[in-house]
Design an enzyme around this catalytic site. Sequence first.
Site, PDB file in Angstrom:
ATOM      1  N   LYS A   1      -1.463  -1.215  -4.104  1.00 52.88           N
ATOM      2  CA  LYS A   1      -2.407  -0.104  -4.241  1.00 52.88           C
ATOM      3  C   LYS A   1      -1.576   1.161  -4.279  1.00 52.88           C
ATOM      4  CE  LYS A   1      -6.135   2.495  -2.064  1.00 52.88           C
ATOM      5  NZ  LYS A   1      -7.037   2.675  -0.901  1.00 52.88           N
TER       6      LYS A   1
ATOM      7  N   TYR B   1       0.867  -1.184   0.000  1.00 49.82           N
ATOM      8  CA  TYR B   1       0.000   0.000   0.000  1.00 49.82           C
ATOM      9  C   TYR B   1       0.896   1.223   0.000  1.00 49.82           C
ATOM     10  CZ  TYR B   1      -3.864   3.065   1.634  1.00 49.82           C
ATOM     11  OH  TYR B   1      -4.806   4.054   1.782  1.00 49.82           O
TER      12      TYR B   1
END
Length: 297
Positions: free
Chosen positions: A162, A133
């Site tokens: 992400k 992330y």
Amino acid sequence: MFKGILSPVVTILDENGNLDLPGNEMVINRLISQGINGLLFMGSIGEFFALSTAEKQEFISFAVKTVAKRVPVLIGTGGTVQAEVIALTRFAEQAGADGVVVISPYYFKLDPETIYRYYASLAQTTTLPIMLYNYPDRTAVDLGPELVLRLAREFKHIVAIKDTVDNISHTRRLIQAVKAERPDFCVLSGFDEYLIPNLMAGGDGILGGLTNVIPHVFFSLMTAYEAKDLTGVAAAQAKISVLMNLYDVSQPFVAAIKGAVVQMGLPVIPKVKEPAADVTSQQMQRIQQLLIQAEVL
């Protein structure tokens, strides 16, 4: 492994700030019924930073049981205490989650080697698929293509990232660098309005907060894209463009997203964890205006 439209699910609370499990069940069922491809619990918009360990464990067990394998379940297990990150990841694995999403350590601006050790240590303790992330606005550190490729090379169960960077070129560079060696590696944008640019650059979709509000619009956007229906793409994208303004209604933006979920008809309350403030009546009016402008209300 994690492709298409994924939702970082809001965490519904009762008036006392405790987990509202019936309310969360309604959110889950709505998202799945409207075409969402996977659910992330306890991401940024899920207020992971404000939940106790006991609340996180309760919510993990609840989420896995409630979703019941209808779509993949991802759990946000990141934090600043590495032992706690490892322990929560193990808990998620034992509970039956399909993967974890792990933000890089925050507070100190760490160098790439330290961040590598953080993820490598985690990867050595679990067999769960791991999604990196990248959110430099919150961590002050960027996960660049070289670091991501190194981790993807060495750990086959580091399967995705992400990329929450408001610059599609950054995401495109990740796609080109990592997929050249790991074509199976999934690259998702963290910005809702970048779904189409992500896909056109060779990426795999989004993991964005507006999916809580208008999951059906994202489903229609993906369907139109796959059908090469430019008119349909433009219509859905226009709605998303208007609703990107929801992120500016409250700080942090969690309260505004919850307010919009309520405006869309879900019978829950938009309570947020302290010290954040609940959405005001004036903010709710602004949220309603945006939903009407986007022609979804």
